[in-house]
Enzyme design. Structure first.
Site, mmCIF file in Angstrom:
data_model
loop_
_atom_site.group_PDB
_atom_site.id
_atom_site.type_symbol
_atom_site.label_atom_id
_atom_site.label_comp_id
_atom_site.label_asym_id
_atom_site.label_seq_id
_atom_site.Cartn_x
_atom_site.Cartn_y
_atom_site.Cartn_z
ATOM 1 N N GLU A 157 0.436 -1.695 0.390
ATOM 2 C CA GLU A 157 -0.041 0.391 0.001
ATOM 3 C C GLU A 157 0.599 1.637 -0.144
ATOM 4 O OE1 GLU A 157 -2.924 -0.085 2.733
ATOM 5 O OE2 GLU A 157 -3.542 -2.268 2.122
ATOM 6 N N GLU A 276 -5.238 -8.506 -0.364
ATOM 7 C CA GLU A 276 -5.987 -8.040 1.098
ATOM 8 C C GLU A 276 -7.728 -8.124 0.692
ATOM 9 O OE1 GLU A 276 -4.061 -5.855 3.843
ATOM 10 O OE2 GLU A 276 -2.590 -5.734 2.984
HETATM 11 O O1 AHR Z 1 -4.888 -5.623 7.236
HETATM 12 C C1 AHR Z 1 -4.823 -4.719 8.036
HETATM 13 C C2 AHR Z 1 -4.459 -3.504 7.465
HETATM 14 O O2 AHR Z 1 -4.880 -3.039 6.198
HETATM 15 C C3 AHR Z 1 -2.561 -4.066 6.457
HETATM 16 O O3 AHR Z 1 -1.583 -4.100 7.575
HETATM 17 C C4 AHR Z 1 -2.611 -3.305 5.714
HETATM 18 O O4 AHR Z 1 -2.351 -3.698 4.148
HETATM 19 C C5 AHR Z 1 -4.618 -3.075 4.969
HETATM 20 O O5 AHR Z 1 -4.300 -1.194 5.168
#
Ligand code: AHR
Length: 491
Positions: A157, A276
């Protein structure tokens, strides 16, 4: 269909690692301190791959802190989650855990506070057979054989203002390109993931993907997507249709990547790592990290307790991922244990299944072989967020080895059941193996350590088979898996 769609994510965040995977002294802990009760649930969940060690955590992490004799490892401030990282658990522990869980690793490198040199060092430590300084260190630390990690994330990110070491798209794209080139000098066959936007709502979305890929197109193989869903203003209808957002997001990034490829006259296609995704109640208190003088070790963070409705949404998101499996070749539900997770633990106590455990476990077990095109032809429903959409979403898989066709369906209508005909014209239907449903009732019910298990899939007795298809009723707001025995399927 890539089995990597059923990946998960372990970050040094809250209690995911400490008192999640790893708790020496727990009654079920093995000689490595790994909780055997958690390992058993991970295997039951059917996770195929696990991304590690972050997440935001990775952007200020020094991997070297987590290897070597445990009593000599430094405790460090984790700037991402305002916690104290003891480094008791690091790369070698993770790789031992991966072996016991029978999953493949996905490793992320720190491109926040660090760069190409440290990424290549980590690669040498992990994957070189021996005879060099870092590979010999791994051997001295007890791992004689190289780990052979093939899938690597180039940062995390990097567009986010919350990210330690946030960069502009062009800065990051160049760094990702240089790091990828250096890593490929060691092993040209690595699969490398560039960071896409942190989510579809980022103001730089689109331009970020275009600019990063303009720099790194030929050097990387995949681009990452992240998405977390929650009901907004109690709008359950739109929440149940979260897969619409996922569909649109994947289609948009695919189009952007292909346009960069077309401009470059490249024959290469960039694939998608949806590394994610999940339901996450981000506005809830457990999402706020500690602050001030307090730097706790493994505080409870992001410990969402999921409802039956959340389980239906997770089932729907898996349908979207399967539908796009021609381009989405890796995906990770975030995260695995305790932190927005299907598996919860009590320190010193029980490990238990959240509601969202079930659609994931069933899909991971039964979605095998080829993904079939499903033509949806039926009624629509109106949502505030996505407008008029199909009332029922569906995808199907066909496993030539077992002769099993599996259909996954979600009725996104909150108030009315859906009468569905699953038409398998073109194949020979030999019977129903199983039909189970989650949801329809108790949408707000949540599991606890003591039970009951509200989203345990229950038999759906409405399924009736005819020669060319199956008729069934989907309760309102529900996820259903229909397993059929079928032959002569054209894929
Ligand atoms: O999964 C929780 C957080 O969400 C992670 O650390 C990040 O990559 C995302 O913003």
């Amino acid at each position: 269909m890539p089995r990597r769609l059923f990946g998960s994510f372990v970050e040094h965040l809250g209690r995911c690692v400490y008192t999640g995977l790893y708790e020496p002294g727990h009654p079920t802990a093995d000689a490595d301190g790994f909780r055997r009760d958690v390992l058993a649930l991970v295997r039951e969940l059917g996770v195929t791959t696990v991304r590690y060690p972050g997440g935001n955590f990775v952007s200020s992490y020094r991997w070297e802190d987590g290897v070597g004799p445990v009593d000599q490892r430094p405790a460090r401030l984790d700037l991402a989650w305002h916690s104290l990282e003891t480094n008791e658990f690091g790369l070698d522990e993770f790789m031992r855990w991966v072996g016991k869980a029978d999953v493949d690793p996905i490793m992320a490198v720190n491109l926040g506070t660090r760069g190409t040199a440290e990424a290549v060092d980590l690669l040498e430590y992990a994957n070189h057979r021996g005879g060099s300084h870092l590979a010999d260190q791994r051997r001295d630390n007890g791992a004689a054989d190289p780990y052979g990690i093939t899938l690597w994330c180039l940062g995390n990110e990097m567009d986010g203002p919350w990210q330690v070491g946030q960069r502009s798209a062009t800065e990051y794209g160049r760094l990702a390109s240089q790091t990828a080139k250096a890593m490929r000098r060691f092993d040209p066959d690595l699969e490398l993931v560039a960071c896409g936007s942190s989510h579809l709502g980022m103001p730089t979305f689109g331009a970020w993907e275009r600019d990063v890929l303009t720099e790194a197109y030929e050097d990387v193989d995949l681009i990452s997507l992240h998405a977390y869903y929650q009901p907004v203003d109690d709008d359950l209808a739109s929440f149940l249709a979260s897969a619409e957002d996922m569909d649109r997001y994947i289609d948009a990034v695919t189009a952007i990547a292909d346009s960069v490829g077309a401009i470059r006259r490249s024959t290469k296609k960039i694939m998608i790592a949806f590394d994610e995704w999940n339901v996450w109640y981000q506005s809830a208190a457990p999402s706020n990290p500690p602050s001030g003088e307090d730097w706790p070790v493994a505080p409870p963070l992001l410990e969402d307790h999921y409802s039956v409705a959340d389980a239906v949404v997770v089932g729907g998101l898996l349908i979207s991922l399967l539908r796009h499996s021609d381009r989405v070749t890796a995906a990770c539900q975030a995260q695995l244990v305790n932190v927005i997770a299907p598996i919860m633990t009590e320190p010193g106590g029980a490990a238990w299944r959240q509601t969202i455990f079930h659609p994931f476990a069933r899909t991971a077990r039964h979605a095998r072989g080829a993904v079939l095109d499903v033509l949806r032809d039926g009624s629509t429903t109106s949502t505030d967020r996505f407008g008029e959409i199909d009332a029922v979403d569906a995808v199907s898989t066909w496993d030539d080895d077992t002769g099993e066709m599996t259909v996954f369906l979600v009725n996104r209508v909150v108030t009315t059941p859906a009468e569905v005909t699953v038409d398998v014209t073109g194949a020979r239907l030999a019977g129903i193996i199983e039909c189970v449903t989650v949801g329809g009732t108790d949408l707000h019910a949540k599991n606890t350590a003591d039970g009951p298990d509200h989203a345990e899939p229950r038999p759906n007795g409405t399924a009736r088979s005819a020669d060319t298809g199956v008729q069934l009723t989907l309760p309102p707001a529900s996820w259903t898996m229909l397993r059929l025995r079928a032959t002569d399927v054209t894929t």
